[in-house]
Design a protein around this motif. Structure first.
Motif, PDB file in Angstrom:
ATOM      1  N   ALA A  64     -19.839  66.364  57.771  1.00 35.61           N
ATOM      2  CA  ALA A  64     -20.500  65.920  56.531  1.00 35.61           C
ATOM      3  C   ALA A  64     -21.097  67.114  55.784  1.00 35.61           C
ATOM      4  CB  ALA A  64     -21.576  64.895  56.855  1.00 35.61           C
ATOM      5  N   LEU A  65     -21.750  67.996  56.495  1.00 31.05           N
ATOM      6  CA  LEU A  65     -22.329  69.169  55.842  1.00 31.05           C
ATOM      7  C   LEU A  65     -21.248  70.116  55.338  1.00 31.05           C
ATOM      8  CD1 LEU A  65     -25.417  69.951  58.092  1.00 31.05           C
ATOM      9  CD2 LEU A  65     -25.364  68.849  55.851  1.00 31.05           C
ATOM     10  N   THR A  66     -20.114  70.164  56.016  1.00 36.09           N
ATOM     11  CA  THR A  66     -18.996  70.978  55.537  1.00 36.09           C
ATOM     12  C   THR A  66     -18.505  70.465  54.194  1.00 36.09           C
ATOM     13  OG1 THR A  66     -18.327  71.522  57.786  1.00 36.09           O
ATOM     14  CG2 THR A  66     -16.673  71.790  56.072  1.00 36.09           C
ATOM     15  N   VAL A  68     -20.246  68.653  52.010  1.00 38.84           N
ATOM     16  CA  VAL A  68     -21.304  68.865  51.014  1.00 38.84           C
ATOM     17  C   VAL A  68     -21.343  70.322  50.562  1.00 38.84           C
ATOM     18  CG1 VAL A  68     -23.814  68.882  50.695  1.00 38.84           C
ATOM     19  CG2 VAL A  68     -22.712  66.913  51.748  1.00 38.84           C
ATOM     20  N   LEU A  69     -21.263  71.238  51.512  1.00 43.24           N
ATOM     21  CA  LEU A  69     -21.331  72.659  51.155  1.00 43.24           C
ATOM     22  C   LEU A  69     -20.079  73.126  50.418  1.00 43.24           C
ATOM     23  CD1 LEU A  69     -22.981  74.125  54.371  1.00 43.24           C
ATOM     24  CD2 LEU A  69     -23.984  73.998  52.094  1.00 43.24           C
ATOM     25  N   SER A  70     -18.914  72.650  50.836  1.00 41.13           N
ATOM     26  CA  SER A  70     -17.690  73.092  50.167  1.00 41.13           C
ATOM     27  C   SER A  70     -17.535  72.447  48.794  1.00 41.13           C
ATOM     28  CB  SER A  70     -16.463  72.778  51.028  1.00 41.13           C
ATOM     29  OG  SER A  70     -16.296  71.381  51.152  1.00 41.13           O
ATOM     30  N   GLY A  71     -18.129  71.279  48.604  1.00 38.59           N
ATOM     31  CA  GLY A  71     -18.070  70.626  47.301  1.00 38.59           C
ATOM     32  C   GLY A  71     -19.008  71.235  46.283  1.00 38.59           C
ATOM     33  N   GLY A  72     -19.961  72.010  46.746  1.00 36.01           N
ATOM     34  CA  GLY A  72     -20.911  72.642  45.836  1.00 36.01           C
ATOM     35  C   GLY A  72     -21.870  71.654  45.205  1.00 36.01           C
TER      36      GLY A  72
END
Length: 78
Positions: A64-66, A68-72
């Protein structure tokens, strides 16, 4: 500030998943299953279930955090 905290949690989750996967016992019995010795040294079932739940929980948090972080999504300004 928020991005830094999320990245730290993401890194901790990544390390935690690696450690928990390494703690799992191998599922294959190998040649020990032929003589019936495979069940002799297995861990308790509740410990294995707890380890599985913790692994799945950290995997879900990491994934989930991956996303969120990759989506900016945390750095977007209105």
């Amino acid at each position: 500030m928020v991005v830094t905290v999320v990245k730290v949690v993401w890194a901790i989750a990544a390390i935690g998943v690696c450690v928990l996967v390494l703690l799992h016992s191998p599922k294959g019995d190998g040649l020990g299953a032929l003589g019936g010795q495979a069940q002799l040294f297995t861990s308790t079932k509740s410990a294995e279930e707890t380890l599985n739940r913790a692994t799945w929980l950290l995997t879900i948090v990491f994934m989930a955090l991956t996303v969120v972080l990759s989506g900016g999504w945390l750095t977007a300004t209105p």
